[in-house]
Scaffold this motif. Sequence first.
Motif, PDB file in Angstrom:
ATOM      1  N   ALA A   1       0.815  -1.214   0.000  1.00  0.00           N
ATOM      2  CA  ALA A   1       0.000   0.000   0.000  1.00  0.00           C
ATOM      3  C   ALA A   1       0.846   1.260   0.000  1.00  0.00           C
ATOM      4  CB  ALA A   1      -0.932   0.005   1.211  1.00  0.00           C
ATOM      5  N   THR A   2       2.003   1.209   0.655  1.00  0.00           N
ATOM      6  CA  THR A   2       2.817   2.420   0.780  1.00  0.00           C
ATOM      7  C   THR A   2       3.966   2.487  -0.219  1.00  0.00           C
ATOM      8  OG1 THR A   2       4.192   1.373   2.487  1.00  0.00           O
ATOM      9  CG2 THR A   2       2.286   2.668   3.232  1.00  0.00           C
ATOM     10  N   ARG A   3       4.459   1.326  -0.651  1.00  0.00           N
ATOM     11  CA  ARG A   3       5.597   1.290  -1.588  1.00  0.00           C
ATOM     12  C   ARG A   3       5.401   0.175  -2.622  1.00  0.00           C
ATOM     13  NH1 ARG A   3       7.815   0.590   3.305  1.00  0.00           N
ATOM     14  NH2 ARG A   3       8.746  -1.353   2.644  1.00  0.00           N
ATOM     15  N   PRO A   4       4.392   0.268  -3.463  1.00  0.00           N
ATOM     16  CA  PRO A   4       4.105  -0.823  -4.399  1.00  0.00           C
ATOM     17  C   PRO A   4       5.239  -1.107  -5.379  1.00  0.00           C
ATOM     18  CG  PRO A   4       2.772   1.111  -4.912  1.00  0.00           C
ATOM     19  CD  PRO A   4       3.481   1.398  -3.623  1.00  0.00           C
ATOM     20  N   GLU A   5       6.060  -0.127  -5.640  1.00  0.00           N
ATOM     21  CA  GLU A   5       7.159  -0.325  -6.592  1.00  0.00           C
ATOM     22  C   GLU A   5       8.236  -1.284  -6.074  1.00  0.00           C
ATOM     23  OE1 GLU A   5       8.397   2.867  -3.831  1.00  0.00           O
ATOM     24  OE2 GLU A   5       6.557   2.493  -4.922  1.00  0.00           O
ATOM     25  N   THR A   6       8.210  -1.584  -4.787  1.00  0.00           N
ATOM     26  CA  THR A   6       9.221  -2.485  -4.214  1.00  0.00           C
ATOM     27  C   THR A   6       8.861  -3.955  -4.395  1.00  0.00           C
ATOM     28  OG1 THR A   6       8.189  -2.468  -2.027  1.00  0.00           O
ATOM     29  CG2 THR A   6       9.868  -0.783  -2.463  1.00  0.00           C
ATOM     30  N   ASP A   7       7.650  -4.255  -4.865  1.00  0.00           N
ATOM     31  CA  ASP A   7       7.169  -5.625  -5.093  1.00  0.00           C
ATOM     32  C   ASP A   7       7.392  -6.505  -3.862  1.00  0.00           C
ATOM     33  OD1 ASP A   7       5.996  -7.746  -6.389  1.00  0.00           O
ATOM     34  OD2 ASP A   7       7.789  -8.258  -7.542  1.00  0.00           O
ATOM     35  N   PRO A   8       6.755  -6.148  -2.742  1.00  0.00           N
ATOM     36  CA  PRO A   8       6.974  -6.897  -1.506  1.00  0.00           C
ATOM     37  C   PRO A   8       6.527  -8.353  -1.578  1.00  0.00           C
ATOM     38  CG  PRO A   8       5.159  -5.371  -1.241  1.00  0.00           C
ATOM     39  CD  PRO A   8       5.789  -5.075  -2.569  1.00  0.00           C
ATOM     40  N   ALA A   9       5.591  -8.672  -2.440  1.00  0.00           N
ATOM     41  CA  ALA A   9       5.119 -10.056  -2.529  1.00  0.00           C
ATOM     42  C   ALA A   9       6.228 -10.996  -2.997  1.00  0.00           C
ATOM     43  CB  ALA A   9       3.919 -10.141  -3.458  1.00  0.00           C
ATOM     44  N   ALA A  10       7.100 -10.531  -3.867  1.00  0.00           N
ATOM     45  CA  ALA A  10       8.195 -11.382  -4.346  1.00  0.00           C
ATOM     46  C   ALA A  10       9.129 -11.757  -3.201  1.00  0.00           C
ATOM     47  CB  ALA A  10       8.965 -10.667  -5.452  1.00  0.00           C
ATOM     48  N   SER A  11       9.472 -10.804  -2.357  1.00  0.00           N
ATOM     49  CA  SER A  11      10.324 -11.094  -1.203  1.00  0.00           C
ATOM     50  C   SER A  11       9.599 -11.948  -0.180  1.00  0.00           C
ATOM     51  CB  SER A  11      10.777  -9.792  -0.540  1.00  0.00           C
ATOM     52  OG  SER A  11      11.528  -9.025  -1.435  1.00  0.00           O
ATOM     53  N   ALA A  12       8.323 -11.719  -0.027  1.00  0.00           N
ATOM     54  CA  ALA A  12       7.542 -12.444   0.973  1.00  0.00           C
ATOM     55  C   ALA A  12       7.454 -13.930   0.654  1.00  0.00           C
ATOM     56  CB  ALA A  12       6.149 -11.847   1.085  1.00  0.00           C
ATOM     57  N   ARG A  13       7.427 -14.273  -0.594  1.00  0.00           N
ATOM     58  CA  ARG A  13       7.331 -15.689  -0.974  1.00  0.00           C
ATOM     59  C   ARG A  13       8.513 -16.474  -0.425  1.00  0.00           C
ATOM     60  NH1 ARG A  13       4.864 -18.960  -5.070  1.00  0.00           N
ATOM     61  NH2 ARG A  13       6.132 -20.815  -5.346  1.00  0.00           N
ATOM     62  N   GLU A  14       9.708 -15.950  -0.589  1.00  0.00           N
ATOM     63  CA  GLU A  14      10.899 -16.634  -0.067  1.00  0.00           C
ATOM     64  C   GLU A  14      10.833 -16.751   1.451  1.00  0.00           C
ATOM     65  OE1 GLU A  14      15.690 -16.012   0.447  1.00  0.00           O
ATOM     66  OE2 GLU A  14      14.658 -14.813  -1.067  1.00  0.00           O
ATOM     67  N   LEU A  15      10.410 -15.702   2.112  1.00  0.00           N
ATOM     68  CA  LEU A  15      10.313 -15.746   3.572  1.00  0.00           C
ATOM     69  C   LEU A  15       9.252 -16.742   4.029  1.00  0.00           C
ATOM     70  CD1 LEU A  15      10.659 -11.956   4.401  1.00  0.00           C
ATOM     71  CD2 LEU A  15      12.335 -13.756   4.806  1.00  0.00           C
ATOM     72  N   ALA A  16       8.133 -16.799   3.334  1.00  0.00           N
ATOM     73  CA  ALA A  16       7.079 -17.758   3.683  1.00  0.00           C
ATOM     74  C   ALA A  16       7.584 -19.188   3.518  1.00  0.00           C
ATOM     75  CB  ALA A  16       5.842 -17.521   2.823  1.00  0.00           C
ATOM     76  N   GLU A  17       8.342 -19.431   2.461  1.00  0.00           N
ATOM     77  CA  GLU A  17       8.911 -20.764   2.259  1.00  0.00           C
ATOM     78  C   GLU A  17       9.858 -21.134   3.401  1.00  0.00           C
ATOM     79  OE1 GLU A  17      10.643 -20.517  -1.630  1.00  0.00           O
ATOM     80  OE2 GLU A  17       8.709 -20.770  -2.629  1.00  0.00           O
ATOM     81  N   ARG A  18      10.634 -20.177   3.856  1.00  0.00           N
ATOM     82  CA  ARG A  18      11.543 -20.430   4.983  1.00  0.00           C
ATOM     83  C   ARG A  18      10.770 -20.732   6.266  1.00  0.00           C
ATOM     84  NH1 ARG A  18      16.456 -16.092   4.814  1.00  0.00           N
ATOM     85  NH2 ARG A  18      17.403 -16.809   2.879  1.00  0.00           N
ATOM     86  N   ILE A  19       9.708 -19.991   6.497  1.00  0.00           N
ATOM     87  CA  ILE A  19       8.892 -20.218   7.696  1.00  0.00           C
ATOM     88  C   ILE A  19       8.315 -21.627   7.677  1.00  0.00           C
ATOM     89  CG2 ILE A  19       6.737 -19.566   8.854  1.00  0.00           C
ATOM     90  CD1 ILE A  19       7.380 -16.638   7.946  1.00  0.00           C
ATOM     91  N   LEU A  20       7.794 -22.032   6.533  1.00  0.00           N
ATOM     92  CA  LEU A  20       7.171 -23.347   6.438  1.00  0.00           C
ATOM     93  C   LEU A  20       8.198 -24.481   6.452  1.00  0.00           C
ATOM     94  CD1 LEU A  20       4.361 -22.541   3.887  1.00  0.00           C
ATOM     95  CD2 LEU A  20       4.124 -22.971   6.345  1.00  0.00           C
ATOM     96  N   ALA A  21       9.412 -24.215   5.980  1.00  0.00           N
ATOM     97  CA  ALA A  21      10.456 -25.238   5.960  1.00  0.00           C
ATOM     98  C   ALA A  21      11.175 -25.356   7.291  1.00  0.00           C
ATOM     99  CB  ALA A  21      11.459 -24.940   4.848  1.00  0.00           C
ATOM    100  N   ASP A  22      11.051 -24.351   8.142  1.00  0.00           N
ATOM    101  CA  ASP A  22      11.735 -24.349   9.433  1.00  0.00           C
ATOM    102  C   ASP A  22      11.188 -25.478  10.298  1.00  0.00           C
ATOM    103  OD1 ASP A  22      12.954 -23.808  11.840  1.00  0.00           O
ATOM    104  OD2 ASP A  22      12.044 -21.848  12.109  1.00  0.00           O
ATOM    105  N   PRO A  23      12.061 -26.383  10.752  1.00  0.00           N
ATOM    106  CA  PRO A  23      11.560 -27.489  11.557  1.00  0.00           C
ATOM    107  C   PRO A  23      11.028 -27.068  12.913  1.00  0.00           C
ATOM    108  CG  PRO A  23      13.941 -27.519  11.501  1.00  0.00           C
ATOM    109  CD  PRO A  23      13.489 -26.433  10.556  1.00  0.00           C
ATOM    110  N   GLY A  24      11.322 -25.858  13.327  1.00  0.00           N
ATOM    111  CA  GLY A  24      10.768 -25.372  14.577  1.00  0.00           C
ATOM    112  C   GLY A  24      11.504 -25.833  15.820  1.00  0.00           C
ATOM    113  N   HIS A  25      12.648 -26.458  15.659  1.00  0.00           N
ATOM    114  CA  HIS A  25      13.382 -26.953  16.823  1.00  0.00           C
ATOM    115  C   HIS A  25      14.438 -25.967  17.312  1.00  0.00           C
ATOM    116  CE1 HIS A  25      11.413 -30.755  16.420  1.00  0.00           C
ATOM    117  NE2 HIS A  25      11.799 -30.851  15.169  1.00  0.00           N
TER     118      HIS A  25
END
Length: 82
Positions: A36-60
């Motif tokens: 909403a504030t900086r659409p030119e930065t394409d935050p969704a592209a960066s978020a995808r990698e972070l979401a993958e890391r969160i889901l891959a983290d074994p949590g230990h």
Amino acid sequence: MSRLPADEPDRLGHPRPAHAADRLQLLIDGVLAAGATRPETDPAASARELAERILADPGHRDDPARPARPTPGPRPARPADR
């Protein structure tokens, strides 16, 4: 939309689904705000990698974002009641 992060880690068999869901919700909130504030930065592209890391983290591992509570030490001496 708020149920998606809560259900997905559990469906994927994440060992700490509630913790992962909290992290995903925070990520989604940040992406929405950045979009909403900086659409030119394409935050969704960066978020995808972070979401993958969160889901891959074994949590230990210890999460630096959630440090362990310090163990309580001895209580300071109180002055005697008068």
